[in-house]
Design an enzyme around this catalytic site. Structure first.
Site, PDB file in Angstrom:
ATOM      1  N   HIS A  18       0.850  -1.192   0.000  1.00 30.25           N
ATOM      2  CA  HIS A  18       0.000   0.000   0.000  1.00 30.25           C
ATOM      3  C   HIS A  18       0.888   1.246   0.000  1.00 30.25           C
ATOM      4  O   HIS A  18       2.127   1.146   0.003  1.00 30.25           O
ATOM      5  CB  HIS A  18      -1.005  -0.012   1.156  1.00 30.25           C
ATOM      6  CG  HIS A  18      -0.406  -0.086   2.542  1.00 30.25           C
ATOM      7  ND1 HIS A  18       0.450   0.869   3.031  1.00 30.25           N
ATOM      8  CD2 HIS A  18      -0.550  -1.000   3.536  1.00 30.25           C
ATOM      9  CE1 HIS A  18       0.798   0.567   4.264  1.00 30.25           C
ATOM     10  NE2 HIS A  18       0.217  -0.581   4.597  1.00 30.25           N
ATOM     11  N   HIS A  21       3.856   1.611   2.428  1.00 26.89           N
ATOM     12  CA  HIS A  21       5.088   0.921   2.022  1.00 26.89           C
ATOM     13  C   HIS A  21       5.761   1.689   0.879  1.00 26.89           C
ATOM     14  O   HIS A  21       6.982   1.817   0.834  1.00 26.89           O
ATOM     15  CB  HIS A  21       4.788  -0.500   1.529  1.00 26.89           C
ATOM     16  CG  HIS A  21       3.988  -1.334   2.486  1.00 26.89           C
ATOM     17  ND1 HIS A  21       2.833  -1.977   2.125  1.00 26.89           N
ATOM     18  CD2 HIS A  21       4.172  -1.606   3.808  1.00 26.89           C
ATOM     19  CE1 HIS A  21       2.346  -2.638   3.175  1.00 26.89           C
ATOM     20  NE2 HIS A  21       3.136  -2.416   4.210  1.00 26.89           N
ATOM     21  N   CYS A 126      -1.904 -19.276  23.874  1.00 29.45           N
ATOM     22  CA  CYS A 126      -3.106 -19.709  23.161  1.00 29.45           C
ATOM     23  C   CYS A 126      -2.636 -20.685  22.087  1.00 29.45           C
ATOM     24  O   CYS A 126      -1.862 -20.310  21.204  1.00 29.45           O
ATOM     25  CB  CYS A 126      -3.845 -18.541  22.531  1.00 29.45           C
ATOM     26  SG  CYS A 126      -5.112 -19.109  21.366  1.00 29.45           S
ATOM     27  N   CYS A 129      -3.591 -19.712  18.513  1.00 29.07           N
ATOM     28  CA  CYS A 129      -2.749 -18.619  17.984  1.00 29.07           C
ATOM     29  C   CYS A 129      -1.293 -19.034  17.899  1.00 29.07           C
ATOM     30  O   CYS A 129      -0.513 -18.427  17.179  1.00 29.07           O
ATOM     31  CB  CYS A 129      -2.773 -17.397  18.896  1.00 29.07           C
ATOM     32  SG  CYS A 129      -4.314 -16.541  18.986  1.00 29.07           S
ATOM     33  N   CYS A 144      -8.327 -16.014  25.360  1.00 33.42           N
ATOM     34  CA  CYS A 144      -7.555 -15.436  24.253  1.00 33.42           C
ATOM     35  C   CYS A 144      -8.373 -14.341  23.576  1.00 33.42           C
ATOM     36  O   CYS A 144      -9.558 -14.548  23.287  1.00 33.42           O
ATOM     37  CB  CYS A 144      -7.226 -16.556  23.255  1.00 33.42           C
ATOM     38  SG  CYS A 144      -6.805 -15.923  21.618  1.00 33.42           S
ATOM     39  N   HIS A 147      -9.495 -15.914  19.966  1.00 30.49           N
ATOM     40  CA  HIS A 147     -10.327 -17.123  19.914  1.00 30.49           C
ATOM     41  C   HIS A 147     -11.347 -17.205  21.033  1.00 30.49           C
ATOM     42  O   HIS A 147     -12.258 -18.015  20.987  1.00 30.49           O
ATOM     43  CB  HIS A 147      -9.428 -18.358  19.925  1.00 30.49           C
ATOM     44  CG  HIS A 147      -8.559 -18.458  18.725  1.00 30.49           C
ATOM     45  ND1 HIS A 147      -7.281 -17.932  18.698  1.00 30.49           N
ATOM     46  CD2 HIS A 147      -8.793 -18.964  17.486  1.00 30.49           C
ATOM     47  CE1 HIS A 147      -6.758 -18.141  17.500  1.00 30.49           C
ATOM     48  NE2 HIS A 147      -7.662 -18.752  16.754  1.00 30.49           N
ATOM     49  N   LYS A 295      -3.798   5.382  11.008  1.00 24.52           N
ATOM     50  CA  LYS A 295      -2.793   4.608  10.284  1.00 24.52           C
ATOM     51  C   LYS A 295      -3.519   3.634   9.352  1.00 24.52           C
ATOM     52  O   LYS A 295      -4.538   3.070   9.719  1.00 24.52           O
ATOM     53  CB  LYS A 295      -1.937   3.825  11.282  1.00 24.52           C
ATOM     54  CG  LYS A 295      -0.789   3.118  10.583  1.00 24.52           C
ATOM     55  CD  LYS A 295       0.062   2.293  11.528  1.00 24.52           C
ATOM     56  CE  LYS A 295       1.193   1.669  10.735  1.00 24.52           C
ATOM     57  NZ  LYS A 295       1.399   0.277  10.951  1.00 24.52           N
ATOM     58  N   LYS A 298      -5.085  -3.182   7.468  1.00 25.97           N
ATOM     59  CA  LYS A 298      -6.057  -4.123   6.915  1.00 25.97           C
ATOM     60  C   LYS A 298      -7.373  -4.005   7.665  1.00 25.97           C
ATOM     61  O   LYS A 298      -8.433  -3.919   7.077  1.00 25.97           O
ATOM     62  CB  LYS A 298      -5.508  -5.543   7.110  1.00 25.97           C
ATOM     63  CG  LYS A 298      -5.160  -6.256   5.847  1.00 25.97           C
ATOM     64  CD  LYS A 298      -4.807  -7.684   6.228  1.00 25.97           C
ATOM     65  CE  LYS A 298      -4.188  -8.400   5.062  1.00 25.97           C
ATOM     66  NZ  LYS A 298      -3.623  -9.687   5.445  1.00 25.97           N
TER      67      LYS A 298
HETATM   68  N1  MSP Z   1       8.727  -6.953   8.288  1.00 27.89           N
HETATM   69  C1  MSP Z   1       8.844  -5.866   9.195  1.00 27.89           C
HETATM   70  C2  MSP Z   1      10.106  -5.095   8.956  1.00 27.89           C
HETATM   71  C3  MSP Z   1      11.366  -5.887   9.056  1.00 27.89           C
HETATM   72  S1  MSP Z   1      12.757  -4.931   8.655  1.00 27.89           S
HETATM   73  C4  MSP Z   1      14.028  -5.911   9.060  1.00 27.89           C
HETATM   74  C5  MSP Z   1       7.644  -4.941   9.044  1.00 27.89           C
HETATM   75  N2  MSP Z   1       6.996  -5.029   7.898  1.00 27.89           N
HETATM   76  S2  MSP Z   1       5.692  -4.179   7.521  1.00 27.89           S
HETATM   77  O1  MSP Z   1       5.374  -4.557   6.178  1.00 27.89           O
HETATM   78  O2  MSP Z   1       4.685  -4.356   8.499  1.00 27.89           O
HETATM   79  O3  MSP Z   1       6.107  -2.693   7.597  1.00 27.89           O
HETATM   80  C6  MSP Z   1       7.188  -2.241   6.867  1.00 27.89           C
HETATM   81  C7  MSP Z   1       7.316  -0.758   6.947  1.00 27.89           C
HETATM   82  O4  MSP Z   1       6.177  -0.145   6.413  1.00 27.89           O
HETATM   83  C8  MSP Z   1       7.494  -0.224   8.355  1.00 27.89           C
HETATM   84  O5  MSP Z   1       8.549   0.717   8.329  1.00 27.89           O
HETATM   85  C9  MSP Z   1       6.225   0.475   8.649  1.00 27.89           C
HETATM   86  O6  MSP Z   1       6.403   1.570   9.473  1.00 27.89           O
HETATM   87  C10 MSP Z   1       5.847   0.927   7.244  1.00 27.89           C
HETATM   88  N3  MSP Z   1       4.455   1.255   7.174  1.00 27.89           N
HETATM   89  C11 MSP Z   1       3.380   0.440   7.245  1.00 27.89           C
HETATM   90  N4  MSP Z   1       2.278   1.218   7.229  1.00 27.89           N
HETATM   91  C12 MSP Z   1       2.626   2.521   7.148  1.00 27.89           C
HETATM   92  C13 MSP Z   1       1.969   3.724   7.006  1.00 27.89           C
HETATM   93  N5  MSP Z   1       0.675   3.812   7.025  1.00 27.89           N
HETATM   94  N6  MSP Z   1       2.719   4.845   6.834  1.00 27.89           N
HETATM   95  C14 MSP Z   1       4.082   4.808   6.717  1.00 27.89           C
HETATM   96  N7  MSP Z   1       4.723   3.684   6.847  1.00 27.89           N
HETATM   97  C15 MSP Z   1       4.030   2.549   7.209  1.00 27.89           C
HETATM   98  O7  MSP Z   1       7.378  -4.177   9.939  1.00 27.89           O
END
Ligand code: MSP
Length: 502
Positions: A18, A21, A126, A129, A144, A147, A295, A298
């Site tokens: 999204h 990312h 759990c 989980c 939990c 669940h 934020k 999902k």
């Molecule tokens: N897999 C771990 C990171 C491991 S790094 C060794 C993770 N993944 S994540 O997909 O959940 O998030 C990755 C990055 O995306 C994080 O830096 C997180 O802050 C960023 N973001 C996820 N949603 C976001 C926003 N809404 N806004 C800005 N960044 C966000 O965490």
């Protein structure tokens, strides 16, 4: 040659890409492009984080094996990045053999150094989980939260990393390297976590199999974070190619979201120290992209995919918005209206009109052949100070400031044209001087905006008659005033950034 190693977090494959990312990834890409322009040796890494219970669950929910699921989502990330012109040098997947090897080697080193030990772990568990909960997380005392079934007191043996013994060394590192974690407020937050007292952390699990096996004890896998962080070392050859690793480590600049600060600014440097390695050069922490003040997630059903915006704004419009309007550091609210307003103001009007105007007037008054810039032009000094401001902002990971500075040259050039009104004047030296200056300014803008505008900068370059690729130019030399080759054929074509009216 200066080396610049830039990384994004590796993204979990339980979620689809999204704009949150994309925001980090586009920023890393723009930085990589800037550093290539200034002649640095750049290595830009992104990838996917594919182990752990969450991924295992997401796979099961889709009737897939974890690997099949990881293959599919990892591919979606690659496609999304291709659609945004992300110029990564390497895309790492934590399920790759090279990453298993590096993780096992790094952890083995920490273990051999005496920083990891087996301890009993007791907690409320759990089974559905396959996760531990604290009392506070439970519903009605012992249910939990997912669940709503009773949790059990479970005892298992986990490997623990003796993080608590690293407080002094971490604080010393923070003191010696004041720029290692930015911005200042995030640095202070990390220092606060350390001063608040660090507890040893459990880094292995026996209850899951979807992970990297602990090399000295086959019944355990590393908990997902303690393989994930190591990706940054894997990709530059840790444990496989010592010369390569030595060349790139610790030159790493990690871009991360604020939710993963503790892992990157406390656990990761400590783990590296435990393995006898240096902490990364820099960790730059940014805030969240909020949608309607929340934020994206999902569960909130407020996720926006890059593909929802690219058809309207184009790749350049998308990239420009996230670099220019979302200041790197604090949280920023995403608004569609704001994105349209910025696109129309900066791209359709300021830059798009400048190019359209200049090419039209060059066609009418100069037979389509670009005249030479005036070495004494007032714009020359402006271009020089814009370059300084942009370069310093990219260095500080402040793309918004870098682009704001760059657009100063766009605005000043438009203002110079409006003052001189060459479209009203008869062809001759005065008209040539104004247009030569404007072409030269456009050339410099194309260079300085190219980390953001991966496509339009090349198109400007081509339309004003320049050969080759913008990305092959080298700064600062290429941005020096006077580089526009008089006599180039200037092409007049349709709007570079069609206005968005919806
Ligand atoms: N897999 C771990 C990171 C491991 S790094 C060794 C993770 N993944 S994540 O997909 O959940 O998030 C990755 C990055 O995306 C994080 O830096 C997180 O802050 C960023 N973001 C996820 N949603 C976001 C926003 N809404 N806004 C800005 N960044 C966000 O965490």
């Amino acid at each position: 040659m200066t080396r610049f190693y830039v990384t994004t977090p590796i993204y979990y494959v339980n979620d689809a890409p999204h704009i949150g990312h994309a925001y980090t990834t586009v920023t890393a890409d723009a930085l990589a492009r800037w550093h290539r322009l200034i002649g640095d040796d750049v290595f830009f890494l992104t990838g996917t984080d594919e182990h752990g219970l969450k991924v295992q669950r997401a796979a099961e929910a889709n009737g897939l094996t974890p690997m099949e699921h990881a293959d599919r989502t990892s591919d979606r990330y690659r496609q999304t990045w291709a659609g945004l012109d992300i110029s990564y040098d390497d895309f790492i997947r934590t399920t790759e053999p090279r990453h298993y090897q590096a993780t096992q080697k790094l952890m083995q080193a920490a273990y051999d150094n005496g920083w990891i030990e087996l301890r009993p772990y007791e907690g409320l568990y759990c089974v559905s989980c396959e996760a531990y909960y604290t009392e506070g997380e439970l519903i009605d005392g012992n249910l939990c939260p997912i669940h709503r079934t009773p949790v059990e007191m479970l005892k298992e043996e986990n490997y623990f990393f003796k993080l608590s013994e690293f407080s002094d060394r971490l604080l010393e590192w923070f003191e010696q390297k004041p720029g290692a974690v930015t911005p200042e407020a995030k640095r202070n937050e990390a220092i606060g976590l350390i001063k608040g007292g660090l507890r040893d952390i459990s880094i292995s699990r026996t209850s899951i199999t979807w992970g990297v096996p602990v090399p000295w004890d086959a019944g355990h896998v590393f908990y997902v974070w303690y393989d994930a962080l190591i990706n940054y070392a894997t990709a530059v050859g840790y444990g496989a190619d010592p010369a390569r690793f030595g060349a790139w480590w610790p030159e790493a600049h990690h871009l991360i979201g604020k939710d993963i600060l503790r892992f990157h600014c406390v656990y990761w440097p400590a783990l590296l120290m435990a393995a006898g390695l240096e902490p990364p050069k820099r960790i730059a922490v940014h805030g969240f992209l909020l949608v309607g003040g929340e934020k994206m997630s999902k569960s909130a059903l407020n996720q926006i995919a890059p593909a929802d915006l690219i058809p309207t704004f184009g790749v350049d419009g998308f990239r420009y918005h996230f670099l220019r309007d979302q200041t790197f550091g604090p949280d920023g609210d995403f608004s569609y209206e704001g994105m349209v307003a910025r696109y129309n103001a900066d791209l359709a009007n300021n830059l798009g009109n400048l190019l359209a105007r200049v090419s039209t007037v060059v066609e009418r008054k100069c037979g389509g052949i670009g005249p030479a810039p005036d070495p004494e032009s007032r714009l020359a000094a402006i271009a020089a100070s814009v370059y300084e401001a942009a370069a310093s902002a990219w260095e500080r990971i402040a793309p918004s400031e870098a682009l704001d500075a760059t657009w100063r040259l766009v605005r000043e050039t438009n203002a110079a044209l409006e003052a001189a009104e060459p479209w009203k004047a008869d062809p001759g030296p005065a008209v040539n001087a104004v247009l030569g200056d404007a072409l030269e300014a456009l050339r410099i803008v194309a260079l300085l905006a190219s980390p953001a505008l991966s496509r339009a900068s090349q198109e400007i370059w081509r339309r004003i008659g320049l050969a080759g690729a913008v990305s092959e130019q080298r700064l600062p030399e290429a941005a020096a005033w006077g580089g526009y080759p008089a006599g180039s054929r200037v092409e007049r074509a349709g709007p570079l950034f069609p206005r968005i009216t919806e």
